[in-house]
Motif scaffolding. Sequence first.
Motif, short mmCIF file in Angstrom:
data_model
loop_
_atom_site.label_atom_id
_atom_site.label_comp_id
_atom_site.label_asym_id
_atom_site.label_seq_id
_atom_site.Cartn_x
_atom_site.Cartn_y
_atom_site.Cartn_z
N LEU A 111 94.58 16.15 77.51
CA LEU A 111 93.13 16.40 76.89
C LEU A 111 92.84 15.11 76.44
CD1 LEU A 111 90.88 18.19 76.53
CD2 LEU A 111 92.11 19.02 74.53
N VAL A 112 93.63 14.61 75.55
CA VAL A 112 93.20 13.11 74.99
C VAL A 112 92.56 12.25 76.01
CG1 VAL A 112 93.85 11.15 73.61
CG2 VAL A 112 94.47 13.49 72.68
N GLY A 113 93.61 12.14 77.11
CA GLY A 113 93.10 11.44 78.13
C GLY A 113 91.81 11.64 78.84
N HIS A 114 91.69 12.96 79.11
CA HIS A 114 90.52 13.35 79.69
C HIS A 114 89.32 13.09 78.82
CE1 HIS A 114 88.27 16.74 82.22
NE2 HIS A 114 87.87 15.59 82.35
N LEU A 115 89.42 13.61 77.57
CA LEU A 115 88.37 13.34 76.51
C LEU A 115 87.97 11.60 76.57
CD1 LEU A 115 89.29 15.61 73.77
CD2 LEU A 115 87.44 15.83 75.27
N SER A 116 88.93 10.90 76.82
CA SER A 116 88.58 9.46 76.72
C SER A 116 88.00 8.79 77.89
CB SER A 116 89.90 8.68 76.24
OG SER A 116 90.52 9.16 75.04
N ASN A 117 88.14 9.42 79.20
CA ASN A 117 88.11 8.64 80.31
C ASN A 117 86.44 8.98 80.52
OD1 ASN A 117 87.38 11.10 81.58
ND2 ASN A 117 89.50 11.19 82.59
N ALA A 118 86.00 8.59 81.54
CA ALA A 118 84.49 8.35 82.00
C ALA A 118 84.02 9.85 82.16
CB ALA A 118 84.33 7.57 83.23
N ASP A 119 84.94 11.06 82.33
CA ASP A 119 84.05 12.18 82.32
C ASP A 119 83.36 12.60 81.12
OD1 ASP A 119 84.89 12.67 84.94
OD2 ASP A 119 86.63 13.81 84.44
N PHE A 120 84.11 12.04 79.84
CA PHE A 120 83.53 12.38 78.70
C PHE A 120 82.81 11.28 78.06
CE2 PHE A 120 85.70 16.38 79.52
CZ PHE A 120 84.97 17.17 78.75
N PHE A 121 83.89 10.40 77.03
CA PHE A 121 83.35 9.39 76.18
C PHE A 121 83.39 8.20 76.56
CE2 PHE A 121 84.18 13.30 73.54
CZ PHE A 121 82.83 13.42 73.20
N ASP A 122 84.34 7.99 77.66
CA ASP A 122 84.30 6.59 78.37
C ASP A 122 84.77 5.48 77.27
OD1 ASP A 122 84.75 4.78 80.45
OD2 ASP A 122 82.57 4.99 81.08
N VAL A 123 85.92 5.85 76.76
CA VAL A 123 86.26 4.77 75.64
C VAL A 123 86.58 3.45 75.98
CG1 VAL A 123 88.01 4.66 73.77
CG2 VAL A 123 87.08 6.73 74.17
N GLU A 124 87.18 3.30 77.36
CA GLU A 124 87.19 1.89 77.66
C GLU A 124 85.99 1.16 77.69
OE1 GLU A 124 89.16 -0.93 81.20
OE2 GLU A 124 89.48 1.24 81.18
N LYS A 125 84.78 1.61 78.08
CA LYS A 125 83.71 1.11 78.28
C LYS A 125 82.77 1.08 76.88
CE LYS A 125 79.73 0.96 81.16
NZ LYS A 125 78.73 1.52 82.55
N PHE A 126 82.95 2.08 76.13
CA PHE A 126 82.33 2.33 74.90
C PHE A 126 83.23 2.94 73.74
CE2 PHE A 126 79.58 3.99 78.44
CZ PHE A 126 78.59 3.26 78.22
N PRO A 127 83.89 1.78 73.43
CA PRO A 127 85.04 1.77 72.26
C PRO A 127 84.73 2.38 71.05
CG PRO A 127 84.57 -0.50 72.60
CD PRO A 127 83.69 0.28 73.62
N THR A 128 83.20 2.19 70.83
CA THR A 128 82.89 2.76 69.25
C THR A 128 81.52 3.47 69.45
OG1 THR A 128 81.59 0.72 68.90
CG2 THR A 128 83.71 0.63 67.95
N ALA A 129 81.07 4.28 68.44
CA ALA A 129 79.83 4.54 68.27
C ALA A 129 79.24 4.42 66.78
CB ALA A 129 79.88 6.37 68.26
N MET A 130 77.87 4.67 66.82
CA MET A 130 77.29 4.23 65.53
C MET A 130 76.68 5.22 64.79
SD MET A 130 77.04 1.31 63.43
CE MET A 130 76.91 -0.08 64.46
N PHE A 131 76.54 5.28 63.48
CA PHE A 131 75.65 6.19 62.79
C PHE A 131 74.97 5.46 61.69
CE2 PHE A 131 74.45 9.18 59.49
CZ PHE A 131 73.57 10.07 60.16
N GLU A 132 73.69 5.30 61.79
CA GLU A 132 72.90 4.21 60.83
C GLU A 132 71.98 5.36 60.19
OE1 GLU A 132 72.16 0.10 62.92
OE2 GLU A 132 71.59 1.86 64.28
#
Length: 217
Positions: A111-132
């Motif tokens: 599940l962690v792998g699925h959430l991290s891949n391109a189906d969901f959050f694509d962590v390799e391409k988008f390693p961070t998110a930002m709240f301002e």
Amino acid sequence: MKKNLLSILFISVLTLSVFSCKDKAKEATTSEAEEVATVEATATQYTANTEASKIAWKGFKPAGEHYGTISLKEGTISTKDGKITAGSFVIDMATIVVEDIPAEEKGNANLVGHLSNADFFDVEKFPTAMFEITGVEEAEGKTLLSGNLTLKEATNNVTFPVAVTTEGDALTLVSETFTIDRTKWNVQYGSKSIFDNLGDKFINDDIELKVLLKASK
């Protein structure tokens, strides 16, 4: 007898509906990105404790739910006269944790792998998110925090209730539980609003979130 049975079934369904509506977290008010609040020279600065801060998340599907946490990479928050005036936080998307499946089970890593891949959050391409932070206001006895949330190259402004306390050099911010529509941030996998013919294989668009931030001067 049949009439009584139908009445009981109707009351049961009605009761379930009432409790389902009551238990569902309110969706954060979402709008286009706004101008980010500037840090005043006279403001008090706090630095986020990334070890003690976290964002709890929960996702839903017909077969059940999954939940866990995600951590901050860094962050600062400013206050003046005890009130929040500005701040920004970097969310470390590589820290997704699943808590409803035991860590030693294969399903957890899957599940962690699925959430991290391109189906969901694509962590390799988008390693961070930002709240301002863009603003804070008081309404109906609550403190409403607004800010631009940037995730997967999409930015929307969200507003949700928070409680803020300070003690000595420490600041704690806890949000009420709220939801966001993930499709507004390009997370579309399994969404009925995006794809047809999913049957009961869909995943709810709403993601439930609760923020805990601890920071110090």
